[in-house]
Design an enzyme around this catalytic site. Structure first.
Site, PDB file in Angstrom:
ATOM      1  N   ASP A  80       0.955  -1.034  -0.121  1.00 37.34           N
ATOM      2  CA  ASP A  80       0.083   0.027  -0.075  1.00 37.34           C
ATOM      3  C   ASP A  80       0.998   1.181  -0.081  1.00 37.34           C
ATOM      4  O   ASP A  80       2.063   1.111   0.168  1.00 37.34           O
ATOM      5  CB  ASP A  80      -0.930   0.083   1.320  1.00 37.34           C
ATOM      6  CG  ASP A  80      -2.035   1.070   1.029  1.00 37.34           C
ATOM      7  OD1 ASP A  80      -2.250   1.639   0.066  1.00 37.34           O
ATOM      8  OD2 ASP A  80      -2.935   1.186   2.059  1.00 37.34           O
ATOM      9  N   LYS A  81       0.340   2.356  -0.124  1.00 32.21           N
ATOM     10  CA  LYS A  81       0.799   3.850  -0.128  1.00 32.21           C
ATOM     11  C   LYS A  81       0.088   4.594   0.567  1.00 32.21           C
ATOM     12  O   LYS A  81      -1.104   4.478   0.885  1.00 32.21           O
ATOM     13  CB  LYS A  81       0.725   4.354  -1.650  1.00 32.21           C
ATOM     14  CG  LYS A  81       1.570   5.678  -1.749  1.00 32.21           C
ATOM     15  CD  LYS A  81       0.375   6.720  -1.413  1.00 32.21           C
ATOM     16  CE  LYS A  81      -0.449   7.163  -2.752  1.00 32.21           C
ATOM     17  NZ  LYS A  81      -1.496   8.403  -2.288  1.00 32.21           N
ATOM     18  N   HIS A  82       0.859   5.471   1.294  1.00 28.07           N
ATOM     19  CA  HIS A  82       0.287   6.507   2.107  1.00 28.07           C
ATOM     20  C   HIS A  82       0.818   8.023   1.877  1.00 28.07           C
ATOM     21  O   HIS A  82       2.157   8.117   1.931  1.00 28.07           O
ATOM     22  CB  HIS A  82       0.204   6.339   3.790  1.00 28.07           C
ATOM     23  CG  HIS A  82      -0.342   7.683   4.539  1.00 28.07           C
ATOM     24  ND1 HIS A  82      -1.448   7.431   4.922  1.00 28.07           N
ATOM     25  CD2 HIS A  82       0.398   8.597   5.025  1.00 28.07           C
ATOM     26  CE1 HIS A  82      -1.615   8.772   5.755  1.00 28.07           C
ATOM     27  NE2 HIS A  82      -0.624   9.248   5.720  1.00 28.07           N
ATOM     28  N   SER A  83      -0.018   8.861   1.679  1.00 21.94           N
ATOM     29  CA  SER A  83       0.469  10.336   1.263  1.00 21.94           C
ATOM     30  C   SER A  83       0.043  11.097   2.593  1.00 21.94           C
ATOM     31  O   SER A  83      -1.056  11.013   3.198  1.00 21.94           O
ATOM     32  CB  SER A  83      -0.275  10.877   0.100  1.00 21.94           C
ATOM     33  OG  SER A  83      -0.092  12.192  -0.009  1.00 21.94           O
ATOM     34  N   ARG A 168      -4.913  14.813  21.220  1.00 26.63           N
ATOM     35  CA  ARG A 168      -4.130  15.756  20.464  1.00 26.63           C
ATOM     36  C   ARG A 168      -4.748  17.058  19.819  1.00 26.63           C
ATOM     37  O   ARG A 168      -3.914  17.973  19.895  1.00 26.63           O
ATOM     38  CB  ARG A 168      -2.810  14.921  19.768  1.00 26.63           C
ATOM     39  CG  ARG A 168      -2.281  13.942  20.480  1.00 26.63           C
ATOM     40  CD  ARG A 168      -1.541  12.956  19.544  1.00 26.63           C
ATOM     41  NE  ARG A 168      -1.018  13.488  18.325  1.00 26.63           N
ATOM     42  CZ  ARG A 168      -0.861  13.195  17.080  1.00 26.63           C
ATOM     43  NH1 ARG A 168      -1.241  12.207  16.602  1.00 26.63           N
ATOM     44  NH2 ARG A 168      -0.054  13.853  16.287  1.00 26.63           N
ATOM     45  N   SER A 183       0.678   7.520  14.599  1.00 24.96           N
ATOM     46  CA  SER A 183      -0.645   7.926  14.271  1.00 24.96           C
ATOM     47  C   SER A 183      -0.993   7.347  12.748  1.00 24.96           C
ATOM     48  O   SER A 183      -1.858   6.407  12.461  1.00 24.96           O
ATOM     49  CB  SER A 183      -0.958   9.160  14.281  1.00 24.96           C
ATOM     50  OG  SER A 183      -2.667   9.303  13.800  1.00 24.96           O
ATOM     51  N   LYS A 188      -1.964   2.230   9.041  1.00 24.07           N
ATOM     52  CA  LYS A 188      -1.534   1.374   7.979  1.00 24.07           C
ATOM     53  C   LYS A 188      -1.201   0.074   8.300  1.00 24.07           C
ATOM     54  O   LYS A 188      -1.500  -1.001   7.566  1.00 24.07           O
ATOM     55  CB  LYS A 188      -0.413   2.020   7.195  1.00 24.07           C
ATOM     56  CG  LYS A 188      -1.091   3.522   6.471  1.00 24.07           C
ATOM     57  CD  LYS A 188      -1.830   2.800   5.248  1.00 24.07           C
ATOM     58  CE  LYS A 188      -2.173   4.016   4.276  1.00 24.07           C
ATOM     59  NZ  LYS A 188      -3.260   3.568   3.289  1.00 24.07           N
TER      60      LYS A 188
END
Length: 439
Positions: A80-83, A168, A183, A188
């Site tokens: 997967d990818k996270h931006s 937060r 976080s 993920k």
């Protein structure tokens, strides 16, 4: 082990053990740890920081605070990818089907937009009938059948993070690199990934506007994710201008369909999408080099296989079966269109990118608060990129709005966001730097 003693140790600058961190997270999840105690630990971490070992322990404890997915029954690698978010960043919509068409499985759990950045899930919700939060059975069926599924996070994944972030958010402790890292990664990694690629944005349209801050976050994410047992790398990519020529929800989906079908591909969007695809293919072992990975990603894109994968994903998750053939038939359309014309000639030398994102939010296409409703039809298209020649009387962009008054307000913002000069500026690379586990 009393929560206040754990807080005291961190307040005094002492490292916390993995047992202390897991005990605190368990209490945070169950409710035994009070809101005040969570806020106190967050503030202590904000000022005293965390070592990599502490950040790994926090990430894994929050990852394991709820359900974790298992994809071991799939016949291929799971990635997967996270931006970190930007303006006109619809990369996920093309990236997931490209990587899936190459033979990997991409269970992409995405978020909604907040602030000036758009959310992938909001974009998918612009497609009529698309179930962006399916039950687990449909999610698994979609991933197995099409190779990818873009959905939203369920409450069962990393519930500790949901509570921690909410506290937060109202205690001025969001801007802590170890807490941001935990976080992002806890959600993920709860998805059961074998590998992960991170897209950390930098520039005037990103949360991290300075290169050193983006590098610090990217390095933290890579080192902690690998420390937690998931092969991870990161690309730092530029966000000093919108990534796509469209910003909004339905308009970015339309832009993605054009990209996948080959009708139109924005240069910087192509560069970032293919670079991330290459990272994912190398991480999964599908490709042995960057050259091979780029070749494979380009082939499935140009052959139409990636477009087919996206179309199958949309259909199996409830969207129109012929969406790729007739996207404009289904996507919502705003009733008012207004061209923002240029009042003098020149070259685009700069764009206040965050202002573009804020203009989309003001049109109704984003959120100022989590509970705000989204107008999927509004947005901006035809955004001229940096380096483009602007012609007097020709559009800098086109506003898609619910009313003429909304369109005119947005047009004022867009015109002010563009800086023109007498000569074309040097072309800037969209991919600024790569952070590998050994970096």
């Amino acid at each position: 082990m009393l929560p206040q003693e754990i807080i005291r140790r961190k307040r005094d600058g002492k490292p916390l053990t993995a047992d202390e961190i897991s005990t605190f997270v368990a209490g945070m999840t169950s409710g035994k740890v009070t809101e005040g105690q969570v806020a106190a630990l967050a503030m202590a971490v904000f000022f005293k920081g965390m070592s990599r070992e502490e950040a790994v322990a926090l990430t894994t404890a929050m990852r394991d605070s709820g359900e974790t997915l298992d994809w071991s029954d799939l016949p291929g690698p799971v990635t997967d990818k996270h931006s970190t978010g930007g303006v006109g960043d619809n990369v996920s919509l093309m990236l997931a089907p490209i990587v899936a068409a190459c033979g990997a499985y991409v269970p992409m759990i995405s978020g909604r937009g907040l602030g000036h950045t758009g959310g992938t899930l909001d974009k998918m919700d612009a497609i009529p009938g698309y179930v962006s939060q399916p039950d687990n059975a449909l999610f698994r069926k979609a991933v197995r059948t099409t190779g990818c599924a873009i959905i939203g996070q369920t409450a069962a994944l990393a519930p500790a993070d949901k509570r921690f972030y909410a506290i937060r958010d109202v205690t001025a402790t969001v801007e802590s690199v170890p807490l941001i890292t935990a976080s992002i990664l806890s959600k993920k990694l709860a998805a059961g990934l074998e590998s992960l690629v991170l897209d950390v944005k930098v520039g005037n349209g990103a949360f991290m506007q300075r290169g050193r801050d983006a590098t610090e976050l990217a390095t933290s994410l890579v080192e902690v994710a690998n420390g937690a047992g998931t092969r991870t790398s990161a690309l730092i990519t530029g966000m000093n201008e919108p990534l796509a020529s469209a910003a909004g929800n339905a308009v970015e989906v339309s832009n993605a369909v054009d990209f996948l079908s080959g009708r139109r591909r924005d240069r910087r969007l192509t560069e970032v999408t293919l670079a991330l695809a290459a990272e994912m293919l190398i991480a999964t072992g599908i490709a042995g080099s960057n050259k091979e990975a780029l070749s494979r990603a380009t082939e499935v894109l140009d052959s139409g296989r990636a477009a087919e994968a996206f179309g199958r994903m949309v259909a199996i998750l409830g969207g129109p079966k012929d969406f790729m053939e007739r996207p404009l038939t289904y996507l919502p359309k705003a009733p008012v269109e207004l061209a923002v014309t240029c009042d003098r000639k020149g070259f685009v030398t700069g764009i206040a990118t965050r202002d573009i994102g804020v203009a989309v939010v003001a049109l109704g296409g984003g959120r100022s608060a989590p509970e705000d409703l989204i107008d999927h039809a509004v947005g901006i298209t035809g955004l001229l990129p940096v380096g483009a020649e602007a012609v007097r009387g020709e559009p800098l962009a086109i506003i898609h709005a619910r009313s003429k008054a909304d369109a005119e307000k947005a047009a004022t913002v867009i015109k002010a966001a563009y800086t023109l000069g007498p000569s074309r500026p040097a072309t800037q690379k969209a991919v600024v730097r790569r952070i590998s586990p050994a970096a």
